[in-house]
Enzyme design. Structure first.
Site, PDB file in Angstrom:
ATOM      1  N   ASN A 133      61.772 -90.214 -15.135  1.00 33.91           N
ATOM      2  CA  ASN A 133      63.222 -90.043 -15.322  1.00 33.91           C
ATOM      3  C   ASN A 133      64.008 -90.495 -14.097  1.00 33.91           C
ATOM      4  O   ASN A 133      64.830 -89.767 -13.559  1.00 33.91           O
ATOM      5  CB  ASN A 133      63.552 -88.591 -15.668  1.00 33.91           C
ATOM      6  CG  ASN A 133      63.075 -87.612 -14.623  1.00 33.91           C
ATOM      7  OD1 ASN A 133      62.155 -87.912 -13.848  1.00 33.91           O
ATOM      8  ND2 ASN A 133      63.673 -86.449 -14.579  1.00 33.91           N
TER       9      ASN A 133
ATOM     10  N   HIS B 118      57.136 -81.645 -22.009  1.00 37.89           N
ATOM     11  CA  HIS B 118      57.957 -80.490 -21.587  1.00 37.89           C
ATOM     12  C   HIS B 118      58.298 -79.766 -22.880  1.00 37.89           C
ATOM     13  O   HIS B 118      59.058 -80.273 -23.705  1.00 37.89           O
ATOM     14  CB  HIS B 118      59.227 -80.996 -20.885  1.00 37.89           C
ATOM     15  CG  HIS B 118      60.326 -79.981 -20.774  1.00 37.89           C
ATOM     16  ND1 HIS B 118      60.392 -79.066 -19.752  1.00 37.89           N
ATOM     17  CD2 HIS B 118      61.406 -79.738 -21.553  1.00 37.89           C
ATOM     18  CE1 HIS B 118      61.464 -78.303 -19.912  1.00 37.89           C
ATOM     19  NE2 HIS B 118      62.101 -78.692 -20.994  1.00 37.89           N
TER      20      HIS B 118
ATOM     21  N   HIS C 116      54.316 -77.422 -17.215  1.00 37.37           N
ATOM     22  CA  HIS C 116      54.880 -76.126 -16.781  1.00 37.37           C
ATOM     23  C   HIS C 116      54.951 -75.064 -17.886  1.00 37.37           C
ATOM     24  O   HIS C 116      56.012 -74.562 -18.222  1.00 37.37           O
ATOM     25  CB  HIS C 116      56.206 -76.257 -16.029  1.00 37.37           C
ATOM     26  CG  HIS C 116      57.244 -77.190 -16.590  1.00 37.37           C
ATOM     27  ND1 HIS C 116      58.123 -77.878 -15.807  1.00 37.37           N
ATOM     28  CD2 HIS C 116      57.559 -77.524 -17.869  1.00 37.37           C
ATOM     29  CE1 HIS C 116      58.930 -78.587 -16.563  1.00 37.37           C
ATOM     30  NE2 HIS C 116      58.599 -78.393 -17.810  1.00 37.37           N
TER      31      HIS C 116
ATOM     32  N   ASP D  70      56.104 -78.990  -9.660  1.00 35.94           N
ATOM     33  CA  ASP D  70      57.341 -79.132 -10.427  1.00 35.94           C
ATOM     34  C   ASP D  70      58.516 -79.437  -9.491  1.00 35.94           C
ATOM     35  O   ASP D  70      59.604 -78.881  -9.624  1.00 35.94           O
ATOM     36  CB  ASP D  70      57.626 -77.881 -11.246  1.00 35.94           C
ATOM     37  CG  ASP D  70      58.406 -78.194 -12.514  1.00 35.94           C
ATOM     38  OD1 ASP D  70      58.757 -79.381 -12.709  1.00 35.94           O
ATOM     39  OD2 ASP D  70      58.655 -77.276 -13.307  1.00 35.94           O
TER      40      ASP D  70
END
Lengths: 430, 343
Positions: A99, A184, A237, A310
């Site tokens: 991203n 995610h 995560h 993260d």
């Protein structure tokens, strides 16, 4: 002829189930010998001998979830600070999300970023290709060309792929390329406008809640799609008991599912948000205490394979806002190792399990170098002092990103030196 | 309530010397949650005295106290407001304060200046009290960390609206005489209401039995753990209630996934005469305003001179806010004494 011989070290390597004092030799960038026991006559033949004086040697960390702001927002974190922070944190390989601006959704972007990282001669940068063009979640990106250029996995970064058909095809296609898809997991409509975990706390604070099941809804759907496609799938995560239960069941069934989590999800819970301190605004949000306990159990029993930082480059301006307007995320590279050691100090996991989660498991999931001290493996390793305490201070981070939810917290476990391919990329004492 | 009728305006002023001011333990008034009954009662008692004095002074709007003499109060409103802003302005003026109004429309926020930059700018002008409304929960708390002024929360997002809860309680107390033991139904859009949250904390702390009545889609998670009972049927929820407090349904929520339509909402959750029959015979109706007539409340109910306290709420609002402003000012003065003026 040995290049470097490390003596009087405590050798820790989950791949050999090794936790013993001894010595380790590096030759031509490769681990050439690992000997438990006292130093022998080989020591005379080394170019350089480093007496570790009881410090630990372990495989370098492989951080599966890192956001880089380079290219696009280099003022937040450029490649140099990213790699320096990783090296200082004992990270020898990092998986970076696509991203960026522009998005890493084509082979040229992978070539360019990979080349720049290799010139920097620091930790290895493992690049995730965008699963969909421009990360819009609608059209598949050129996964095959990106795989040829070196992409190690595919992901839509900080957003779930909501469209089930797109996800089905992504899984089928990436399976053909033998690369995992990293998700995610957060149902976008359930999480719309969400500011924190949905609970009595969010109601008291008047913040819009993201229900915990927004995670499990996507995990469960993707597990169904895994059965259709047989693809490798990784949950990033993981933070809720419901999501963990789903992964545990899928593993029991034998599906090739893996998962990681990050220190905030096993060290903090939603109560931290009570003062509206935006350092605690993360994505996924900090969850309930029950979820936190579930994360710890899942790390211990292996349902959660890996622990990642993260790391999100975010500056003070983006955080000096009312909670709802602040950007989620926090710095993580500098603190990944020490924060994870909390679990060891509290006897929740063994030291070997900690390094498995930090190093061996991510190497296996991403199929990249490192994660082991086996003779013949690349000398990606760290020298650390597990009993040395320090205070987390964002201002002292090597990363440009100084915001951490652990500001002021005492931790134990300090990286003395980091080696990649036998080359020292970080040394605290020089 | 002070029932004496022979008090002249002159003696009213002497009654309102700052020695009777409410005392608060914190420099800011950010929410009701965490306040104890003594603190709440001290604000209500003082508000009661101000309400009497306002009634006695009639059309004479000269200050009833000089506690804010030489003090600047800034109303900083990031959301549109008529009644709350005017109410604070009147309250400050009747305490002798100078008032500045700053309205920051949502669009100009997007133009650039952050809340904290605005705070820094205002701080440089050394106001004594900042009255702040913001559409983000917790924004007033954030602001309070970055300014020297005392901050009063005039509504932050969905979080709290403490002075509304205080004026509601004062209105009830002046009409009914007490709060403890009353059955109070708070009805409507609880999820998006800061008024509901502040009232739940305040009325519960003072010993009222608080019930919430709301469509299931507008009931926030875990609200039942805040010491209230819950109903999703209006007639059931207000059964035997002494007070029926209606909440505003935000217009943007009248259609969509939270409620199907304005028509359905009115049918199921709008207060009309027949539904009110279920409440206690002398039940009183309240609404924090602005009302959506024909949505959450029938006009006949809103305007019922016997049953509706809605206009009284607005009147009492000034007195309640005077008590809050005065408490802030008295605290500022004692801080100044403690640390030396001007340092």
């Amino acid at each position: 002829m040995t290049d470097i011989l490390f003596t009087n070290a405590r050798l820790i390597d989950p791949s050999q189930n090794l936790d013993a004092s001894g010595q380790l030799a590096i030759t031509n960038g490769v681990i050439s010998a690992v000997d438990a026991g006292p130093a022998d006559s080989n020591s005379a033949k080394a170019d350089k001998i480093i007496d570790c004086r009881g410090a630990c040697i372990a495989p370098g960390l492989i951080d599966m979830r890192v956001q880089t702001a380079d290219p696009g927002s280099e003022h937040l974190e450029d490649l140099a600070t990213l790699l320096a922070a990783a090296a200082a944190g004992g990270i020898t390989g990092l998986g970076c999300l696509p991203n960026t601006q522009p998005v890493i959704d084509n082979a040229a972007m992978i070539d360019s970023l990979g080349l720049r990282a290799s010139r920097a001669a620091g930790p290895r940068l493992h690049i995730y290709g965008a699963a969909t063009k421009g990360l819009t979640g609608t059209e598949m990106a050129e996964l095959g060309l990106m795989a040829e250029a070196g992409a190690v996995a595919f992901t839509n970064a900080t957003e779930s792929i909501g469209d089930s058909l797109v996800m089905r095809r992504l899984l089928a296609y990436s399976n053909m390329l033998d690369k995992p898809v990293i998700q995610h997991c957060e149902d976008a409509s359930l999480a719309a406008g969400g500011e924190m975990n949905e609970s009595e706390t969010s109601t008291r604070l008047g913040l819009i809640g993201i229900p915990a099941i927004a995670e499990a809804v996507i995990v469960e759907r993707d597990i169904q799609l895994m059965r259709l496609t047989g693809a490798r799938y990784h949950v990033a995560h993981l933070s809720t008991r419901a999501g963990i239960d789903a992964v545990r069941r899928a593993k029991a069934e034998g599906l090739p599912i893996t998962a990681d989590t990050a220190p905030p999800y096993f060290l903090l819970n939603e109560i931290s948000v009570s003062t509206y301190d935006t350092a605690f605004k993360l994505s996924p949000p900090l969850r309930s205490e029950d979820d936190r306990q579930a994360v710890i159990e899942a790390i211990a029993d292996g349902t959660i394979d890996a622990i990642a930082s993260d790391h999100v480059p975010v500056d003070g301006d983006a955080k000096a806002q009312p909670f709802g307007l602040a950007q989620p995320g926090a710095s993580g590279l500098d603190t990944l190792l020490a924060l994870t050691m909390n679990l060891v100090q509290q006897d929740q996991i063994s030291l070997l399990r900690a390094f498995e989660a930090l190093s061996l498991a991510p190497a296996t999931i991403l199929d990249v170098a490192g994660g082991t001290l086996m003779p013949g493996a690349a000398a990606d390793m760290i020298v650390i002092r597990l009993d040395t305490g320090w205070l987390v201070r964002g201002a002292n981070f090597a990363s440009l990103s100084k915001i951490t939810p652990f500001e002021g917290q005492p931790v134990q476990g300090l990286v003395d030196a980091t080696y990649v391919n036998g080359v020292c990329v970080f040394n605290r004492h020089t | 309530m002070n029932m004496s009728t022979d008090t002249t305006p002159a003696s009213a002023v002497s009654l309102l010397q700052a020695g009777n001011a409410a005392m608060l333990p914190t420099p800011h008034l950010l929410g009701i949650e965490g306040m104890n009954p003594l603190e709440i009662r001290s604000l209500l008692d003082r508000g009661d005295q101000f309400a009497d004095a306002i009634q006695q002074s009639g059309d004479d709007l000269s200050p009833l106290s000089d506690v804010l003499q030489g003090k600047t109060i800034i109303n900083l409103f990031y959301e549109n407001s008529t009644r709350t802003r005017v109410s604070f302005e009147l309250a400050a003026k009747r305490l002798g304060g100078a008032v500045l109004n700053i309205s920051v429309a949502g669009s100009s926020v997007k133009k650039g200046e952050t809340l904290l930059d605005t705070a820094t700018t205002l701080n440089a002008m050394h106001p004594h009290i900042l009255v702040v409304r913001h559409n983000c929960s917790g924004a007033t708390q954030l602001l309070s960390h970055h300014v020297d002024a005392a901050v009063i929360n005039a509504g932050d997002g969905r979080h709290e609206h403490p002075t509304q809860a205080l004026l509601d309680a004062l209105t009830i107390r002046r009409r009914v005489g007490h709060i403890e033991g009353l059955k109070i139904a708070i009805c409507g859009d609880v999820a998006n209401s800061r008024v509901a949250r502040s009232n739940i904390h305040l009325l519960g702390t003072l010993g009222a039995e608080v019930r919430l009545v709301s469509p299931a889609t507008l009931l926030p998670t875990g609200i039942g753990q805040m010491g209230v009972s819950i109903a999703t049927n209006l007639e059931e929820g207000i059964r035997d209630a002494d007070i029926v407090m209606m909440l505003r349904l935000q217009t943007e929520r009248m259609a969509g996934t939270e409620t199907p339509s304005q028509r359905e909402y009115y049918n199921l959750f709008g207060l009309d005469r027949s539904k009110l029959m279920r409440a206690a015979p002398n039940a009183l109706i309240m609404h924090p305003g602005p009302m959506n007539r024909g949505v959450e409340i029938d006009s006949a109910m809103a305007d019922d001179a016997q049953k509706s306290l809605i206009r009284t709420q607005v009147e009492i609002g000034v007195a309640a806010r005077m008590a809050c402003l005065e408490a802030m000012a008295v605290r500022l003065a004692s801080e100044a004494k403690k640390y030396g003026d001007g340092s």
